[in-house]
Design a protein around this motif. Sequence first.
Motif, mmCIF file in Angstrom:
data_model
loop_
_atom_site.group_PDB
_atom_site.id
_atom_site.type_symbol
_atom_site.label_atom_id
_atom_site.label_comp_id
_atom_site.label_asym_id
_atom_site.label_seq_id
_atom_site.Cartn_x
_atom_site.Cartn_y
_atom_site.Cartn_z
ATOM 1 N N UNK A 1 -14.293 83.609 44.303
ATOM 2 C CA UNK A 1 -15.336 82.753 44.858
ATOM 3 C C UNK A 1 -14.812 81.413 45.372
ATOM 4 N N UNK A 2 -13.835 80.846 44.715
ATOM 5 C CA UNK A 2 -13.367 79.509 45.077
ATOM 6 C C UNK A 2 -12.008 79.493 45.750
ATOM 7 N N UNK A 3 -11.705 80.553 46.502
ATOM 8 C CA UNK A 3 -10.466 80.563 47.269
ATOM 9 C C UNK A 3 -10.750 81.007 48.698
ATOM 10 N N UNK A 4 -9.849 80.637 49.571
ATOM 11 C CA UNK A 4 -9.886 81.044 50.969
ATOM 12 C C UNK A 4 -8.565 81.743 51.254
ATOM 13 N N UNK A 5 -8.640 82.934 51.812
ATOM 14 C CA UNK A 5 -7.440 83.696 52.139
ATOM 15 C C UNK A 5 -7.417 83.914 53.643
ATOM 16 N N UNK A 6 -6.289 83.604 54.268
ATOM 17 C CA UNK A 6 -6.167 83.799 55.707
ATOM 18 C C UNK A 6 -4.727 84.099 56.069
ATOM 19 N N UNK A 7 -4.535 84.519 57.308
ATOM 20 C CA UNK A 7 -3.181 84.756 57.785
ATOM 21 C C UNK A 7 -2.769 83.630 58.719
ATOM 22 N N UNK A 8 -1.515 83.305 58.665
ATOM 23 C CA UNK A 8 -0.931 82.333 59.580
ATOM 24 C C UNK A 8 -0.152 83.125 60.620
ATOM 25 N N UNK A 9 -0.368 82.804 61.874
ATOM 26 C CA UNK A 9 0.326 83.520 62.947
ATOM 27 C C UNK A 9 1.138 82.557 63.791
ATOM 28 N N UNK A 10 2.142 83.111 64.426
ATOM 29 C CA UNK A 10 2.988 82.345 65.332
ATOM 30 C C UNK A 10 3.363 83.288 66.476
ATOM 31 N N UNK B 1 1.472 85.181 68.149
ATOM 32 C CA UNK B 1 0.759 86.440 68.015
ATOM 33 C C UNK B 1 1.255 87.330 66.886
ATOM 34 N N UNK B 2 2.207 86.850 66.123
ATOM 35 C CA UNK B 2 2.791 87.616 65.019
ATOM 36 C C UNK B 2 2.405 86.979 63.687
ATOM 37 N N UNK B 3 1.936 87.782 62.739
ATOM 38 C CA UNK B 3 1.598 87.266 61.423
ATOM 39 C C UNK B 3 2.878 86.863 60.702
ATOM 40 N N UNK B 4 2.908 85.614 60.236
ATOM 41 C CA UNK B 4 4.103 85.139 59.529
ATOM 42 C C UNK B 4 3.853 84.941 58.040
ATOM 43 N N UNK B 5 2.578 84.821 57.654
ATOM 44 C CA UNK B 5 2.286 84.607 56.231
ATOM 45 C C UNK B 5 0.817 84.873 55.949
ATOM 46 N N UNK B 6 0.562 85.163 54.702
ATOM 47 C CA UNK B 6 -0.794 85.186 54.179
ATOM 48 C C UNK B 6 -0.881 84.021 53.208
ATOM 49 N N UNK B 7 -1.957 83.245 53.356
ATOM 50 C CA UNK B 7 -2.097 82.010 52.597
ATOM 51 C C UNK B 7 -3.388 82.058 51.793
ATOM 52 N N UNK B 8 -3.297 81.668 50.538
ATOM 53 C CA UNK B 8 -4.474 81.540 49.685
ATOM 54 C C UNK B 8 -4.576 80.079 49.284
ATOM 55 N N UNK B 9 -5.735 79.451 49.545
ATOM 56 C CA UNK B 9 -5.925 78.069 49.148
ATOM 57 C C UNK B 9 -7.135 77.949 48.233
ATOM 58 N N UNK B 10 -7.088 76.950 47.373
ATOM 59 C CA UNK B 10 -8.176 76.649 46.453
ATOM 60 C C UNK B 10 -9.248 75.868 47.200
ATOM 61 N N UNK B 11 -10.499 76.270 47.053
ATOM 62 C CA UNK B 11 -11.598 75.518 47.654
ATOM 63 C C UNK B 11 -12.083 74.400 46.740
ATOM 64 N N UNK B 12 -11.465 74.269 45.579
ATOM 65 C CA UNK B 12 -11.792 73.158 44.673
ATOM 66 C C UNK B 12 -11.048 71.898 45.095
ATOM 67 N N UNK B 13 -9.739 72.045 45.390
ATOM 68 C CA UNK B 13 -8.949 70.877 45.779
ATOM 69 C C UNK B 13 -8.128 71.100 47.050
ATOM 70 N N UNK B 14 -8.302 72.257 47.682
ATOM 71 C CA UNK B 14 -7.646 72.618 48.939
ATOM 72 C C UNK B 14 -6.121 72.645 48.842
ATOM 73 N N UNK B 15 -5.640 72.929 47.645
ATOM 74 C CA UNK B 15 -4.199 73.104 47.454
ATOM 75 C C UNK B 15 -3.832 74.556 47.755
ATOM 76 N N UNK B 16 -2.585 74.766 48.104
ATOM 77 C CA UNK B 16 -2.109 76.121 48.373
ATOM 78 C C UNK B 16 -1.802 76.798 47.047
#
Length: 80
Positions: free
Chosen positions: A15-24, A26-41
């Motif tokens: 519930x309190x995380x955001x998961x997304x992909x980072x692209x460069x 047009x190529x996916x370079x990473x999947x990132x999960x951040x906290x929606x409580x303090x926006x830390x990675x």
Amino acid sequence: MQHICVGSSGYYLKEDTLVFTATMGGRTIATVEISLKDFSIIQCRAFANGVCEYAEQIAGIINANKKMIAERTESRRVSA
């Protein structure tokens, strides 16, 4: 295909995380999960769950956009 455990581990269901992909380029370079409580990675992983060589740049982008992420997250919570 990213070959990471986001799907099988259900990170996207937290519930309190955001998961997304980072692209460069047009190529996916990473999947990132951040906290929606303090926006830390929480995690930033590359192909096959490896270390992302762009983690510092991704962290910089997230830090520079914390206010926007917070605003958009709050507006989604209000409208839901």
